[in-house]
Every structure is written in structure tokens, then in C-alpha cells.
Design a protein around this motif. Structure first.
Motif, PDB file in Angstrom:
ATOM      1  N   TYR A   1       0.818  -1.216   0.000  1.00 32.27           N
ATOM      2  CA  TYR A   1       0.000   0.000   0.000  1.00 32.27           C
ATOM      3  C   TYR A   1       0.854   1.270   0.000  1.00 32.27           C
ATOM      4  CZ  TYR A   1      -4.562   2.215   1.056  1.00 32.27           C
ATOM      5  OH  TYR A   1      -5.733   2.914   1.009  1.00 32.27           O
ATOM      6  N   GLU A   2       2.026   1.232   0.661  1.00 31.71           N
ATOM      7  CA  GLU A   2       2.746   2.483   0.920  1.00 31.71           C
ATOM      8  C   GLU A   2       4.113   2.594   0.247  1.00 31.71           C
ATOM      9  OE1 GLU A   2       2.873   3.388   5.080  1.00 31.71           O
ATOM     10  OE2 GLU A   2       0.706   3.229   5.332  1.00 31.71           O
ATOM     11  N   HIS A   3       4.536   1.618  -0.548  1.00 35.00           N
ATOM     12  CA  HIS A   3       5.900   1.688  -1.080  1.00 35.00           C
ATOM     13  C   HIS A   3       6.052   2.698  -2.217  1.00 35.00           C
ATOM     14  CE1 HIS A   3       4.260  -1.023  -4.153  1.00 35.00           C
ATOM     15  NE2 HIS A   3       5.368  -0.860  -4.867  1.00 35.00           N
ATOM     16  N   HIS A   4       4.934   3.303  -2.669  1.00 29.49           N
ATOM     17  CA  HIS A   4       5.018   4.374  -3.669  1.00 29.49           C
ATOM     18  C   HIS A   4       4.672   5.740  -3.080  1.00 29.49           C
ATOM     19  CE1 HIS A   4       6.176   2.375  -7.351  1.00 29.49           C
ATOM     20  NE2 HIS A   4       5.295   1.401  -7.138  1.00 29.49           N
ATOM     21  N   GLU A   5       4.504   5.790  -1.762  1.00 28.26           N
ATOM     22  CA  GLU A   5       4.343   7.090  -1.118  1.00 28.26           C
ATOM     23  C   GLU A   5       5.705   7.785  -1.096  1.00 28.26           C
ATOM     24  OE1 GLU A   5       1.549   8.287  -0.447  1.00 28.26           O
ATOM     25  OE2 GLU A   5       0.142   6.666   0.038  1.00 28.26           O
ATOM     26  N   LYS A   6       5.701   9.124  -1.052  1.00 25.52           N
ATOM     27  CA  LYS A   6       6.960   9.873  -1.066  1.00 25.52           C
ATOM     28  C   LYS A   6       7.090  10.732   0.182  1.00 25.52           C
ATOM     29  CE  LYS A   6       7.467   9.993  -6.106  1.00 25.52           C
ATOM     30  NZ  LYS A   6       7.686  10.861  -7.295  1.00 25.52           N
ATOM     31  N   TRP A   7       8.331  10.946   0.566  1.00 26.15           N
ATOM     32  CA  TRP A   7       8.634  11.669   1.806  1.00 26.15           C
ATOM     33  C   TRP A   7       7.975  13.062   1.830  1.00 26.15           C
ATOM     34  CZ3 TRP A   7      10.382  10.187   6.334  1.00 26.15           C
ATOM     35  CH2 TRP A   7      10.867  11.132   7.238  1.00 26.15           C
ATOM     36  N   ASP A   8       7.879  13.707   0.629  1.00 26.11           N
ATOM     37  CA  ASP A   8       7.318  15.069   0.581  1.00 26.11           C
ATOM     38  C   ASP A   8       5.803  15.078   0.385  1.00 26.11           C
ATOM     39  OD1 ASP A   8       7.042  14.330  -2.058  1.00 26.11           O
ATOM     40  OD2 ASP A   8       8.148  16.030  -2.888  1.00 26.11           O
ATOM     41  N   GLY A   9       5.181  13.885   0.316  1.00 28.00           N
ATOM     42  CA  GLY A   9       3.724  13.810   0.214  1.00 28.00           C
ATOM     43  C   GLY A   9       3.189  13.788  -1.201  1.00 28.00           C
ATOM     44  N   THR A  10       4.059  13.685  -2.221  1.00 28.08           N
ATOM     45  CA  THR A  10       3.596  13.700  -3.615  1.00 28.08           C
ATOM     46  C   THR A  10       3.403  12.304  -4.195  1.00 28.08           C
ATOM     47  OG1 THR A  10       5.882  13.816  -4.432  1.00 28.08           O
ATOM     48  CG2 THR A  10       4.738  15.924  -4.030  1.00 28.08           C
ATOM     49  N   GLY A  11       3.521  11.278  -3.348  1.00 31.91           N
ATOM     50  CA  GLY A  11       3.378   9.908  -3.845  1.00 31.91           C
ATOM     51  C   GLY A  11       1.929   9.456  -3.880  1.00 31.91           C
ATOM     52  N   TYR A  12       1.733   8.163  -4.086  1.00 31.59           N
ATOM     53  CA  TYR A  12       0.383   7.592  -4.159  1.00 31.59           C
ATOM     54  C   TYR A  12       0.361   6.273  -3.400  1.00 31.59           C
ATOM     55  CZ  TYR A  12       2.344   4.610  -7.924  1.00 31.59           C
ATOM     56  OH  TYR A  12       3.087   3.730  -8.663  1.00 31.59           O
ATOM     57  N   PRO A  13      -0.821   5.771  -3.024  1.00 28.32           N
ATOM     58  CA  PRO A  13      -2.167   6.203  -3.440  1.00 28.32           C
ATOM     59  C   PRO A  13      -2.795   7.258  -2.516  1.00 28.32           C
ATOM     60  CG  PRO A  13      -2.344   4.148  -2.238  1.00 28.32           C
ATOM     61  CD  PRO A  13      -0.871   4.456  -2.337  1.00 28.32           C
ATOM     62  N   ARG A  14      -2.208   7.544  -1.347  1.00 30.64           N
ATOM     63  CA  ARG A  14      -2.908   8.427  -0.406  1.00 30.64           C
ATOM     64  C   ARG A  14      -2.195   9.751  -0.153  1.00 30.64           C
ATOM     65  NH1 ARG A  14      -3.766   5.073   4.854  1.00 30.64           N
ATOM     66  NH2 ARG A  14      -1.747   4.172   4.274  1.00 30.64           N
ATOM     67  N   GLY A  15      -1.054   9.957  -0.769  1.00 30.83           N
ATOM     68  CA  GLY A  15      -0.346  11.214  -0.570  1.00 30.83           C
ATOM     69  C   GLY A  15       0.182  11.400   0.834  1.00 30.83           C
ATOM     70  N   LEU A  16       0.620  10.304   1.466  1.00 28.85           N
ATOM     71  CA  LEU A  16       1.209  10.390   2.812  1.00 28.85           C
ATOM     72  C   LEU A  16       2.568  11.061   2.735  1.00 28.85           C
ATOM     73  CD1 LEU A  16       0.415   6.791   4.143  1.00 28.85           C
ATOM     74  CD2 LEU A  16      -0.957   8.873   4.429  1.00 28.85           C
TER      75      LEU A  16
END
Length: 461
Positions: free
Chosen positions: A374-389
């Protein structure tokens, strides 16, 4: 009703016996028995238990001193207090009486109140000692039975203040595969496994030296080199002054249970790797990608300071990061060109699909797999997906797997690109420090790059 204590009066003069008996009977505390000679007194003592003997000194046959000596030499009567009754109260007589085992000395004619109080004092003291002795014997008996029970059920060892072995039972010898004579005097360090952190032993030693009980699971090495596992309880034994005198360790052998658990874990890991390889196979990629991501993630997690439990979880679950791709259409998954915006939105769904595949499970390992997917494409600055964490909103499992996945993906061929050089890949990852990746993880990757490249070399086909 108060128990009456037996008193034996020994005197060759019946009037003296009667006088003392009458005084003591008036208290209603005692059963009075008498003998008119030392020889008869010895026989009387075989008939019942007495709490006190009032003994005249000057008697025909065995005198008082001789009678007292016989009484004190007999283990059955040695503890019975003796009070000498005599008209001869000089220093030598008194000293001789004490030398023959007397506890006290009353001169004739005696004062009635003095007789009553002296008798009561010695009877109370004797019975308190008898009660204490009985309690000690009962405790000793119970302890012996406890020891038998513990020895039958567990592996037991004792150690001195330096940790050197002073006692082992048969089960301990069977568990360690050492004969008893090779263990006594040795330190418990001879069993240590390199797989057990020194921190565990440090905690163990600090706990028991602070007079607290330590409990924990330990892996050791037997004499033949085999591993064995046990749950250990180590108890510091203290004396009356609250000083530690030794340590006792009680172990429950759980080797079979741990071997079964390890087999289950190995099976789970193999299943997850196989599923991960299935996802890579659909992408026309080698299954070695999941191996590399797993090992790089393990390396970074250890350097990051994750717990041993979380390191194991991450290593086993990280191969599942792209499992959601199994439901992505081949036209998108295998497209050699850049994806359109619409296609990329569909591709992004693989993170959610992976979450949905595993999230329903209550198993810790599958929960970790769901989280990573679920979270391996999230980015440190919040521009990743799927939830923008962003930042630490992203679980550390997701943050670690993300950088491990990107490094490996960039340095290997994919259907849509050729492999980048290690130099170009590291430059890119450094450029994404604080943007795509956690800064600390970027630093750790660069610091451990040699180890990462060894993993890449070993699993690069």
C-alpha cells in the motif's frame, strides 16, 4: 484447650518430688511425672516426650551429673532442657552442672514463684525451639520434594557469583549433551550462540545481579554443535542478610517447538517469495528482483535500528510490494513505452490491490505485506500515491522498501527501459533526498552501498 507439657522430676527424696510437683500443678500448665533415680529417669524418657527435666544432683547410683550426661548424649533427648535442683550452690557445683548440659540451676529450698517462672521460661523456650525445628524440617522436606518435581520437569543448573556452574541435573546434561564432570566449574558462556545479541546477556546479568528474576527465551549451542532453545527463569538466591549467594536457572526445553516454528516461518517466506516472483513473472522480470529487494530492505532496516522482529517481518513481506500487479492488464503492465496518464492511473491501483489482497488477514506477516504494498510508492514530501502520505506518516516498512525497490529497478533492465549505472542511480537517489525518500535512508544506502552491490551481484541473472 491449652496443651499441657510433660515435666519429669528426678529426685531420690519423695518429699522433694511432692513439693515441686504441688507447686507446678497449681499452674495447671503441666503433666508431672517423676523418677526416684537416674536409672529410672533414663527409662522414663523412652516412654513419652518431655519439655523439661528437674534433676537432683546427689542421688545413689547415677548421680545428677552422670544422668544429665547420658541424656545429652542421646539424640532423642539431647534438646530437653535440664534444671538442676540442689542444696549445694557453690561455684564449682554450678559450673559442673552447666558443663554436664544443664540450662539452669535452682537451689533448695526453692522459692515457689522462682520455680514457676524458671520452669515456664525454659518450657516455653524449648517448645518454641521444637516448633521452629519442626517447621524447618517440614520446609526442608517440602524443598526436597519441590527439587524432585523441578528436576523431573525441567533442566536445572546453579552458578556461583561469577556465573560458574556449581550444579546441573540430568536433564541439563541431556539438553547440552555435556557430561556432568565437564560442566562443573565451567562458565555458562560455553553454550552461547552467536545468534543471540550480547544485549540480551547484558540485560540478564543486570537483572539478576540486582536481585530480580530474569525470564526469557534463549538459543544455545550443545557440545555436538547443534542448537537448542529454551525458556529460562534465572533466580538470584539471597541469604538472611539479603546478599546473593548463588543463581539458579530453570529451563524448559522448547527446541522442537522452535524448530517447528522456524519451519513454518521458512514455509511462509518461501510462499511469499513465490507469490512475489509470480508478480515479477507477469512483468517479464526475473524473480531475483524480489530477492534483492528483500535483502536490501533487511540491510537498511538493520542499519536504521529496527527491532529484530521488524527486520524479520520486513525481509519476509517486502517481496510482496508489487503483488497487486497481478490484476493489472498486460497491455499496461508490459507496455514498452511510456504510459499515458490514464494508463498510469490504472497502474497506480496495484498498490491498493495489494492492500486489499492481504489486509483482511489477521496474521502479522500478511498485515506487513499489505502495508508495504500500500505504501511503497508514497513519497517523503507527500507527492506519492495512493494516499499522498508524507514523512513519518508513511510506515517505516514502506519507506525502506521504496528506496530498495527504486535502487534495484533502476540498476536492472525493465521492459520499458535499460538498466542505469550504479553511479547514475545513486546520483538520482541523492537528488531525491527529502523528496521521494527519507533523508536518513538515503544516507544509509550510500553508506552501505558496497554491501548493497554485493547483494545485487549475488542475485543478478
Amino acid at each position: 484447650m491449652t496443651k499441657k507439657h510433660n515435666i519429669l522430676i528426678v529426685d531420690d527424696n519423695a518429699k522433694n518430688i511432692q513439693l515441686a510437683a504441688n507447686v507446678l500443678k497449681s499452674t495447671d500448665l503441666y503433666n508431672i511425672f517423676f523418677s526416684t533415680s537416674g536409672e529410672k529417669a533414663i527409662e522414663q524418657l523412652k516412654l513419652r516426650r518431655y519439655s523439661l527435666i528437674l534433676l537432683d544432683i546427689n542421688m545413689p547410683g547415677l548421680n545428677g551429673y552422670e544422668t544429665a550426661s547420658i541424656i545429652k548424649k542421646d539424640a532423642n533427648t539431647t534438646n530437653i532442657p535440664i534444671i538442676f535442683l540442689s542444696a549445694n550452690a557453690n561455684k564449682d557445683s554450678i559450673r559442673k552442672g552447666f558443663e554436664h548440659g544443664a540450662e539452669d540451676y535452682i537451689t533448695k529450698p526453692f522459692d515457689e514463684l522462682e520455680l514457676i517462672h524458671r520452669v515456664k521460661t525454659h518450657v516455653d523456650l524449648f517448645n518454641a525451639q521444637e516448633q521452629l525445628l519442626q517447621e524447618v524440617n517440614e520446609t526442608r522436606t517440602l524443598l526436597e520434594q519441590y527439587k524432585i518435581a523441578v528436576d523431573a520437569a525441567a533442566s536445572v543448573s546453579k552458578a556461583d557469583l561469577d556465573g560458574n556452574i556449581t550444579y546441573v541435573n540430568d536433564k541439563f546434561c541431556a539438553l547440552t549433551k555435556y557430561p556432568r564432570e565437564e560442566l562443573i566449574g565451567k562458565n555458562h558462556r560455553i553454550f552461547r550462540s552467536p545468534d543471540i545479541s550480547n544485549e540480551i546477556y547484558k540485560d540478564m546479568w543486570e537483572t539478576i545481579t540486582n536481585k530480580k528474576t530474569w525470564n526469557g527465551l534463549v538459543k544455545n549451542i550443545a557440545k555436538d554443535g547443534s542448537n537448542y532453545y529454551f525458556e529460562s527463569t534465572i533466580i538470584p538466591i539471597v541469604n538472611y542478610n539479603n546478599e546473593i549467594v548463588e543463581y539458579i536457572s530453570i529451563r524448559t526445553d522448547i527446541t522442537k517447538e522452535m524448530e517447528l516454528q522456524n519451519d513454518i516461518i521458512a514455509t511462509q517466506e518461501e510462499v511469499l517469495h513465490t507469490l512475489g516472483e509470480l508478480g515479477e513473472w507477469r512483468s517479464k522480470e526475473t524473480g531475483d528482483h524480489v530477492n534483492r529487494v528483500s535483502l536490501i530492505s533487511e540491510l537498511l532496516a538493520r542499519a536504521y535500528g529496527c527491532t529484530d522482529e521488524n527486520i524479520v517481518l520486513l525481509k519476509m513481506a517486502s517481496p510482496m510490494h508489487d503483488i497487486g500487479k497481478v490484476v493489472i492488464p498486460d497491455a499496461i503492465l508490459l507496455k514498452p513505452a511510456k504510459l499515458t496518464d490514464e494508463e498510469f492511473e490504472i497502474m497506480k491501483n496495484h498498490t491498493t490491490f495489494g492492500w486489499e489482497i492481504f489486509n483482511k488477514s489477521k496474521h502479522q506477516l500478511l498485515q506487513a505485506a499489505a502495508l508495504i504494498s500500500y505504501e511503497h510508492h508514497e513519497k517523503w514530501d507527500g507527492t506519492g500515491y495512493p494516499r499522498g502520505l508524507s514523512g513519518e506518516e508513511i510506515h517505516v516498512f514502506g519507506r525502506i522498501t521504496a528506496i530498495a525497490d527504486v535502487f534495484d529497478a533502476l540498476t536492472n533492465d525493465r521492459v520499458y527501459k535499460k538498466a542505469w549505472s550504479v553511479e547514475d542511480t545513486t546520483k538520482y537517489i541523492i537528488s531525491q533526498k527529502g523528496i521521494a525518500f527519507e533523508p536518513k535512508l538515503v544516507d544509509l544506502l550510500i553508506k552501505n552501498l558496497d554491501k548493497v552491490l554485493k547483494i545485487k551481484q549475488k542475485y543478478n541473472k
